[in-house]
Motif scaffolding. Structure first.
Motif, PDB file in Angstrom:
ATOM      1  N   THR A 169      85.906 -40.527  59.151  1.00 50.17           N
ATOM      2  CA  THR A 169      85.631 -39.776  60.380  1.00 50.17           C
ATOM      3  C   THR A 169      85.534 -38.267  60.139  1.00 50.17           C
ATOM      4  OG1 THR A 169      88.022 -39.881  60.814  1.00 50.17           O
ATOM      5  CG2 THR A 169      86.606 -41.476  61.946  1.00 50.17           C
ATOM      6  N   THR A 170      85.774 -37.833  58.913  1.00 52.10           N
ATOM      7  CA  THR A 170      85.549 -36.439  58.528  1.00 52.10           C
ATOM      8  C   THR A 170      84.881 -36.422  57.156  1.00 52.10           C
ATOM      9  OG1 THR A 170      87.382 -35.467  59.787  1.00 52.10           O
ATOM     10  CG2 THR A 170      86.628 -34.256  57.856  1.00 52.10           C
ATOM     11  N   LEU A 171      83.747 -35.715  57.061  1.00 53.47           N
ATOM     12  CA  LEU A 171      83.064 -35.535  55.789  1.00 53.47           C
ATOM     13  C   LEU A 171      82.673 -34.080  55.644  1.00 53.47           C
ATOM     14  CD1 LEU A 171      81.856 -38.575  56.946  1.00 53.47           C
ATOM     15  CD2 LEU A 171      81.408 -38.606  54.480  1.00 53.47           C
ATOM     16  N   MET A 172      83.029 -33.505  54.521  1.00 50.96           N
ATOM     17  CA  MET A 172      82.647 -32.137  54.188  1.00 50.96           C
ATOM     18  C   MET A 172      81.740 -32.187  52.970  1.00 50.96           C
ATOM     19  SD  MET A 172      84.209 -30.524  56.576  1.00 50.96           S
ATOM     20  CE  MET A 172      84.023 -28.810  56.083  1.00 50.96           C
ATOM     21  N   ALA A 173      80.528 -31.660  53.125  1.00 50.62           N
ATOM     22  CA  ALA A 173      79.523 -31.803  52.078  1.00 50.62           C
ATOM     23  C   ALA A 173      78.935 -30.459  51.690  1.00 50.62           C
ATOM     24  CB  ALA A 173      78.401 -32.732  52.555  1.00 50.62           C
ATOM     25  N   LEU A 174      78.485 -30.370  50.446  1.00 51.28           N
ATOM     26  CA  LEU A 174      77.682 -29.258  49.952  1.00 51.28           C
ATOM     27  C   LEU A 174      76.299 -29.793  49.646  1.00 51.28           C
ATOM     28  CD1 LEU A 174      79.986 -27.245  47.501  1.00 51.28           C
ATOM     29  CD2 LEU A 174      79.091 -26.484  49.707  1.00 51.28           C
TER      30      LEU A 174
END
Length: 384
Positions: free
Chosen positions: A225-230
């Motif tokens: 439910t949380t994704l942090m992407a570059l």
């Protein structure tokens, strides 16, 4: 330019937006609708003066040139493939499909049959997206170097009566809302070539507080439910993308882009309008209003009183592309690239390693003159 006959499959809530907006565009004409629930099709048909058909009858109808696929995401592939097999052009709600493999099959099938394939979102063609694209192409922020994009909420269980499916494989914040943000970024920066990500699940169990049959019951969460992407773009820009349903309140802007000459701030890409702001070489933010531009005016005063909602613009552009002999701007190829980015984010979050993304297309810019032409007249673009 003759009218392209439209048949709608899927008569749920989102269909009302498309059906209402169809009258804006003289190049398309609603002719029929269908739904797994025949009564739903009859209701929509009565509201808009079109025929209620079965799915099979609609696919066989000779006066239907394009199927507008507004079914639930898990049905997008099956319905779009059946429509292409029936010789119809297709425009589908997002996502193009729920897997890259399915999306690629649709793109290949459309090419094989020489049919047009388009997909939502088309919000990047609205006044805010067009203005941002023009500023980027004029070099208003110079060479793009970095940026941020954030979609962060507390989830759906406090307002949706049956939110469980959002939190299972095939759902989650990236697949549900990512298309709006990622399509806008590709529109402004071009294709993505690799992604890195980390993922987390804020709560293993969610409590439904929205009124309805499941109120005060809990369900198990089956997807992050949380994704942090570059995201690294082919032009060298690196953008931090955050998608979360674990946030009660935040102050991050939806999208900010920074370059060698300044910074650009965009409104929510799930709407067609809204103010932008630019800072030139560190000067104070200069707000740019888009409400007076085509597809920028607030036109949904009841259910979304702060929104410019012109869904159907992408369908109108697809219809025009058939006359002009070009790729639709909200094309299947663009939607496939966005799907590859989303699948890459999820895979990178699982593996903890970078995932390469095949380069996709950057859509052609939509000029102000072309935007007006799609609606027949400028006066038709302001609705209250």
């Amino acid at each position: 330019m003759g009218k392209l006959g439209i048949g709608v499959i899927g008569c749920g809530n989102i269909s009302m937006t498309y059906l209402r907006n169809a009258a804006l565009f003289p190049g398309v004409e609603l002719r029929a609708c269908a739904d797994m629930a025949p009564e739903a099709a009859k209701v929509r048909a009565g509201e808009y003066g079109i025929r209620a058909l079965s799915v099979e009858q609609l696919l066989a109808a000779e006066d239907i040139g394009l199927v507008l696929n507004l079914t639930v995401p898990n049905a997008h592939f099956e319905i779009s493939l059946a429509a292409l097999a029936a010789g119809k052009h297709v425009f589908t709600e997002k996502p193009l499909a729920v897997t890259v493999g399915q999306g690629r099959m649709l793109v290949d099938e459309a090419k094989r049959r020489n049919l047009a394939l388009g997909s939502a979102p088309d919000t990047f063609l609205g006044a805010a997206g067009r203005t941002a694209r023009r500023l980027m192409e004029e070099g208003a922020i110079g060479r793009p170097t970095t940026g941020t994009a954030f979609m962060m909420t507390r989830g759906m269980e406090h307002w949706h009566p049956n939110p469980q499916f959002y939190y299972q494989p095939g759902g989650g914040p990236v697949l549900d809302m990512g298309p709006y943000y990622l399509t806008m970024l590709v529109n402004l920066l071009g294709p993505v070539r690799q992604v890195m990500a980390m993922s987390a699940t804020g709560q293993a169990q969610r409590l439904i507080t929205a009124p309805g049959p499941y109120q005060d019951t809990s369900f198990t969460v089956g997807t992050p439910t949380t994704l942090m992407a570059l995201l690294e773009f082919a032009n060298g820009a690196i953008v931090n993308v955050g998608m979360s349903w674990d946030v009660f309140r935040h102050s991050n802007q939806p999208i900010e882009l920074h370059g060698s000459e300044g910074s650009l701030r965009l409104p929510d890409p799930d709407t067609f309008g809204g103010p932008l702001a630019i800072s030139r070489r560190g000067d104070a933010w200069e707000e740019i209003e888009t409400a007076g531009k085509p597809y920028g005016a607030i036109n949904w005063p009841y259910k979304a009183p702060d929104r410019a909602n012109y869904r159907m613009l992408g369908v109108a552009d697809l219809a025009r592309s058939l006359v002009d002999g070009r790729r639709p701007r909200a094309s299947g190829e663009l939607a496939l690239h966005v799907l590859e980015i989303m699948e890459g984010i999820l895979e990178a979050g699982r593996r903890g390693a970078a995932v390469a993304i095949p380069l996709g297309p950057q859509p052609a810019a939509l000029s102000e003159e072309e935007a007006v032409e799609l609606a027949g007249s400028a006066s038709a673009l302001v609705r209250t």
